[in-house]
Design a protein around this motif. Structure first.
Motif, mmCIF file in Angstrom:
data_model
loop_
_atom_site.group_PDB
_atom_site.id
_atom_site.type_symbol
_atom_site.label_atom_id
_atom_site.label_comp_id
_atom_site.label_asym_id
_atom_site.label_seq_id
_atom_site.Cartn_x
_atom_site.Cartn_y
_atom_site.Cartn_z
ATOM 1 N N PRO A 112 172.386 4.586 161.644
ATOM 2 C CA PRO A 112 173.477 3.888 160.940
ATOM 3 C C PRO A 112 174.506 4.865 160.379
ATOM 4 N N GLU A 113 175.727 4.358 160.181
ATOM 5 C CA GLU A 113 176.876 5.166 159.736
ATOM 6 C C GLU A 113 176.556 6.057 158.537
ATOM 7 N N ASN A 114 175.872 5.509 157.529
ATOM 8 C CA ASN A 114 175.618 6.268 156.294
ATOM 9 C C ASN A 114 174.182 6.772 156.188
ATOM 10 N N GLY A 115 173.476 6.848 157.312
ATOM 11 C CA GLY A 115 172.097 7.325 157.288
ATOM 12 C C GLY A 115 171.107 6.180 157.183
ATOM 13 N N LEU A 116 169.826 6.538 157.147
ATOM 14 C CA LEU A 116 168.760 5.527 157.148
ATOM 15 C C LEU A 116 168.526 4.957 155.756
ATOM 16 N N VAL A 117 168.323 3.649 155.727
ATOM 17 C CA VAL A 117 167.950 2.981 154.479
ATOM 18 C C VAL A 117 166.483 2.577 154.562
ATOM 19 N N THR A 118 166.063 2.157 155.763
ATOM 20 C CA THR A 118 164.648 1.864 156.021
ATOM 21 C C THR A 118 164.217 2.660 157.249
ATOM 22 N N GLY A 119 162.910 2.743 157.465
ATOM 23 C CA GLY A 119 162.385 3.480 158.612
ATOM 24 C C GLY A 119 162.902 2.895 159.927
ATOM 25 N N LEU A 120 163.185 3.751 160.896
ATOM 26 C CA LEU A 120 163.706 3.297 162.192
ATOM 27 C C LEU A 120 162.599 3.477 163.228
ATOM 28 N N SER A 121 162.121 2.362 163.781
ATOM 29 C CA SER A 121 161.042 2.452 164.770
ATOM 30 C C SER A 121 161.435 1.834 166.110
ATOM 31 N N GLU A 122 162.645 1.253 166.170
ATOM 32 C CA GLU A 122 163.109 0.626 167.412
ATOM 33 C C GLU A 122 164.210 1.465 168.041
ATOM 34 N N PRO A 123 163.924 2.206 169.113
ATOM 35 C CA PRO A 123 164.987 2.973 169.768
ATOM 36 C C PRO A 123 165.933 2.066 170.540
#
Length: 474
Positions: A112-123
């Motif tokens: 996301p534009e401003n970095g991660l807010v929650t964990g990213l597990s879906e590529p």
């Protein structure tokens, strides 16, 4: 006759400086995997660091301004089922990063534009084709959505990320583990270093080796090979006596090296980072506590030692900032992100200058974020030189487009697996209507931008007029 003893160079007095603790990224559990990659990737927006993770592989993505102590609960990119071995930011989109892992897959992520807010597990897309762990990931320098991966199955695959397809598979070229792979300046050739001590220059679209040198370095420890902007190949490795070496090669005549230098007897693998604008190579040894830098010129001995930057702590890995992410007002010519056991420390390299004006000789036009050609054009045989930008007023990042993956019908894939292996020219590209839509979208975005600019300029004018009115009223 007066003879000049010291070679003139504007980089002779380059000095390195580690930033203060409050500008470092602290409390990061850097990966302990025994793989000789840099474990860190940087661009003008984010720094990404491979970390220790239980039950799979993960890496952190931090906005550059998020310095200080990083909370243990900070969200990570965590889709791999095995440790992550290599990561690389897309040069044409500062929010897209690819990762290769021990789980034999390559994954491409949209941050996301401003970095991660929650964990990213879906590529955005999973690229499956390797049968063993994937240790090398590198994006094409000028073509959009072209990605190279190399695995411990001794296989190089070149992907079209936009369709999620493996377009080129270079098999039977490397009899052993591939230590490094690097594109040349326009992405028409790749050079590889292999455990069989051979450096190979390969034309990937013709699937042929155009130059190779056996026993480039005779030592058994890993080698590295990178392309320079003039087409020559720079390598690091070990001699038979386990001394670290660096060498320069001409791909058209690889029988004899242009230049070979012995360095020291340390056993850390030398990771080379190259700046094509200034022709300076920085060597960072894993486990070393120093960065050595060399200038490459056309005059003997061709590789000129400049200086060494030394710190107390050994480095676990190193990230290298692209030129457009540097501060030109401070005459900064390189910035590294050094990984310690528990933190990441930025190190800036500066050329001392008295003037505050823009230094044209230090900042020639550099490769910008725009791609020169589309993936389909490159696979059809076209080449594109990097699109250069000026850094005179500093680099202003534009709006990045989302990465779209246009998958073909799954039934077509099954049918094509039953047919014979086809050449890259016959493989289907992403549908053309999406291209037209993208072009329209670009036009609309440009128009919106111009209107916003107009509104802001008119607002400034209104403020000026109001100030004049208030003065008259007084």
């Amino acid at each position: 006759m007066f003879r000049r003893v010291v070679r003139a160079s504007k980089f002779r007095h380059v000095f390195g400086q580690a930033l203060k603790n409050d500008q470092c990224y602290d409390d990061i559990r850097v990966s302990r995997v025994t793989w000789d990659s840099s474990f860190c990737a940087v661009n003008p927006k984010f720094v990404a660091i491979i970390i220790e993770a239980s039950g799979g592989g993960a890496f952190l993505v931090l906005p550059l301004n998020k310095a200080g102590r990083i909370d243990k609960a900070y969200p990570t990119v965590c889709g791999h089922t095995g440790p992550v071995l290599d990561i690389d930011w897309c040069p044409h989109n500062d929010q897209v990063i690819a990762s290769g892992s021990e789980d034999c897959t390559v994954m491409v992520w949209q941050i996301p534009e401003n970095g991660l807010v929650t964990g990213l597990s879906e590529p955005v897309v999973v690229l499956e084709g390797h049968s063993k762990r994937v240790g090398i990931i590198t994006w094409h320098p000028t073509a959009r959505n072209v990605l190279l991966s190399a695995g411990c199955d001794n296989l190089i695959i070149i992907w079209n990320v936009g369709t999620g397809e493996a377009m080129i598979q270079l098999e039977d070229m490397h009899p052993d583990v591939i230590f490094s792979a690097c594109w040349n300046r326009n992405g028409s050739l790749i050079c590889t270093a292999c455990k069989d001590k051979t450096i190979r220059v390969i034309d990937p679209r013709k699937e042929e080796i155009v130059g190779e040198k056996e026993k480039a370095h005779e030592g058994a420890r890993p080698m590295r090979a990178i392309f320079l902007s003039d087409g020559n190949v720079f390598t690091t490795g070990f001699s038979r006596m386990s001394e670290r070496q660096l060498a320069l090669w001409n791909p058209q005549a690889m029988d004899e090296a242009i230049s070979v230098h012995e360095m020291d007897t340390s056993n850390g693998v030398l990771l080379p980072f190259y700046d094509p604008d200034t022709n300076v190579v920085y060597l960072c040894g894993k486990g070393d506590s120093s960065i050595r830098y060399f200038e490459i010129t056309d005059e003997a001995p061709f590789v000129h030692y400049l200086s060494t930057f030394t710190t107390k702590e050994p480095q676990r890995g190193m990230g290298y900032m692209p030129k457009r992410g540097l501060d030109v007002n401070k005459c900064e010519i390189a910035r590294f992100y050094k990984l310690h056991e528990r933190k990441c420390e930025p190190i800036i390299m500066t050329v001392p200058r008295k003037s505050d004006l823009f230094q044209d000789d230090l900042y020639p036009d550099t490769a910008g974020p725009d791609c020169a050609i589309e993936a389909e054009d490159w696979f059809e045989g076209k080449n594109g030189e990097p699109i250069l930008i000026s850094l005179k007023n500093g680099y202003v990042p534009g709006k990045n487009r989302d990465l779209k993956v246009v998958k073909k019908n799954i039934l077509d894939n099954k049918l094509s697996k039953n047919t014979e292996k086809r050449g890259p020219a016959n493989k289907s590209a992403s549908p053309t209507p999406s291209r037209k839509n993208e072009a329209k979208l670009d036009e609309v975005l440009k128009e919106i931008k111009s209107l916003k600019d107009l509104v802001s300029s008119q607002e400034k004018r209104i403020i000026q007029l109001e100030e004049q009115m208030s003065k008259i009223a007084i």
